[in-house]
Design an enzyme around this catalytic site. Sequence first.
Site, PDB file in Angstrom:
ATOM      1  CE  LYS A  78      -3.760   1.888   2.287  1.00 36.56           C
ATOM      2  NZ  LYS A  78      -4.924   2.154   3.482  1.00 36.56           N
ATOM      3  CB  SER A 153      -8.035   3.393   2.766  1.00 35.91           C
ATOM      4  OG  SER A 153      -7.047   3.151   3.787  1.00 35.91           O
ATOM      5  CB  SER A 177      -8.108   1.277   6.091  1.00 31.63           C
ATOM      6  OG  SER A 177      -8.593   1.522   5.397  1.00 31.63           O
TER       7      SER A 177
HETATM    8  N1  GLN Z   1     -13.011   4.343   5.998  1.00 33.12           N
HETATM    9  C1  GLN Z   1     -12.681   5.063   7.532  1.00 33.12           C
HETATM   10  C2  GLN Z   1     -12.476   6.409   7.085  1.00 33.12           C
HETATM   11  O1  GLN Z   1     -12.124   6.687   5.827  1.00 33.12           O
HETATM   12  C3  GLN Z   1     -11.491   3.727   7.425  1.00 33.12           C
HETATM   13  C4  GLN Z   1     -10.079   4.649   6.924  1.00 33.12           C
HETATM   14  C5  GLN Z   1      -8.565   3.665   7.136  1.00 33.12           C
HETATM   15  O2  GLN Z   1      -9.137   2.822   8.035  1.00 33.12           O
HETATM   16  N2  GLN Z   1      -7.961   3.988   7.328  1.00 33.12           N
HETATM   17  O3  GLN Z   1     -11.584   7.036   8.123  1.00 33.12           O
END
Ligand code: GLN
Length: 486
Positions: A78, A153, A177
């Site tokens: 990532k 994400s 994420s």
């Molecule tokens: N969807 C969540 C956010 O937008 C979690 C994102 C993540 O875990 N990095 O904050």
Amino acid sequence: MKLYELTIHKLQEMLAGREISAVELTRSVLDRIEQTEPKVNAYLTLETDKALEQAEAADKKLTEKQAAPLCGIPFAIKDVMCTKGMRTTAGSKILESFVPPYDATVIEKLRAEGAVFVGKVSMDEFAMGSANENCAYGVPHNPWNFDHICGGSSGGSAASVAAGECIASLGSDTGGSIRQPGSHCGVVGLKPTYGRVSRFGLLAFASSLDQIGPLTKDVTDCAMMLNAICGYDPKDSTSVDRPVPDHRAALEEGLEGMTIGIPKEYFGAGLDPEVKKAVLNSITRLKEAGAETRDVSLPHTEYGVAAYYIIAPAEASSNLARYDGVRYGFRSQEGESLLEMYSKTRSQGFGDEVKRRIIIGTYALSSGYYDAYYKKASQARTLIVEDYKKVFAECDVLISPVAPSPAWRIGEKTHDPLSMYLMDALTIPANLAGIPAMSVPCGFSTDGLPIGVQMQASHFEEEKLLRVAGGLEKLLGIASAKPSMD
Ligand code: GLN
């Protein structure tokens, strides 16, 4: 079966027995990328030549001595973890040209094992999002249906594993994420206990919540990767100095003696009936195989989303202050004064969702509002921690859905941030409490989209998670399902 389709543990055997070489394996993955990447769009940076050089070095290690378990395995990372000499963008225009001068600890650890880094994969900008639609470099497509999101994400990580464009990947999880894209793309994802894996070299989003973890084709691979990346790191002050068990060996212990809790708040309104059915089926199968089940309650779950969307932006507003055009990446050429340069760099360099979070976070922390927002959110966080303490006194692992629905269509929720935030309701509590949680494929919707089941355990009980996950994987037998990608 093609080499790119195989698991780490299978490939490790083949590499160690010299049935195949790391170069052959890397070529197979690179050819696959060439074939499928125009449809998937998971990679932000590909380093073909370097990957082949690393594979050659791995082959040397494999012939000369007993190699580490991940030696010669091609990974996609990532794009939020620093990779020395390899561009790291966090999915943002503001870091378009940033090449880190050092490796994140997790990368250092994989490198030491002889891993091959194929490239860096797509993500929501600074890991803010649930669909991977907030990336400055385009949207990756779900390998099971190209019209659908991969989840976010860590969407590029999940998609690249599902598509066979790498053997396994690393993601990061602040509010879901790793687990949520894992669930949407039909791969295994694990968010370790807060402090289990070093965050050194992970570009910070919300430092009290962020954790790095694996996305893999099956549970054994997940255990192997966890073995490689976890452990104490003096470079991360929140890293915990505690012995590291052999997570792969834990899988041997199976389901014997496990008590599984079913938290009723995770099966409430808004849950897609097909998701519910698949998760309930998993519970039935585990029960038939000898696990004991118990209905439990986590009454403060409903405050998770509200607390998270104060705490995470508050931390982000502070963490992202460093991107000012002076030290890293993009700088606007338009400003007449230093202040104007800062402001134009940030206006032009950050995308809308990141700006939204910075504004929310700055507002929540501003004097006079602290008690009403941040303090309240922290209190809710404590209540969530207490809920978990109570249930983990009577059960080992909690089982629930990961996400309320399978992957939605690209563009469907882009203009409704709140409905997007609500998609995180079932994954956020684990981050707020710092407990480990994972996502394991458990079925498909009638449209052929993957569905995942979530497992949560108490702090540092990854072994229990893996035991139940491994048990379920065997019972369901769907770990080898692959998207047709037509
Ligand atoms: N969807 C969540 C956010 O937008 C979690 C994102 C993540 O875990 N990095 O904050």
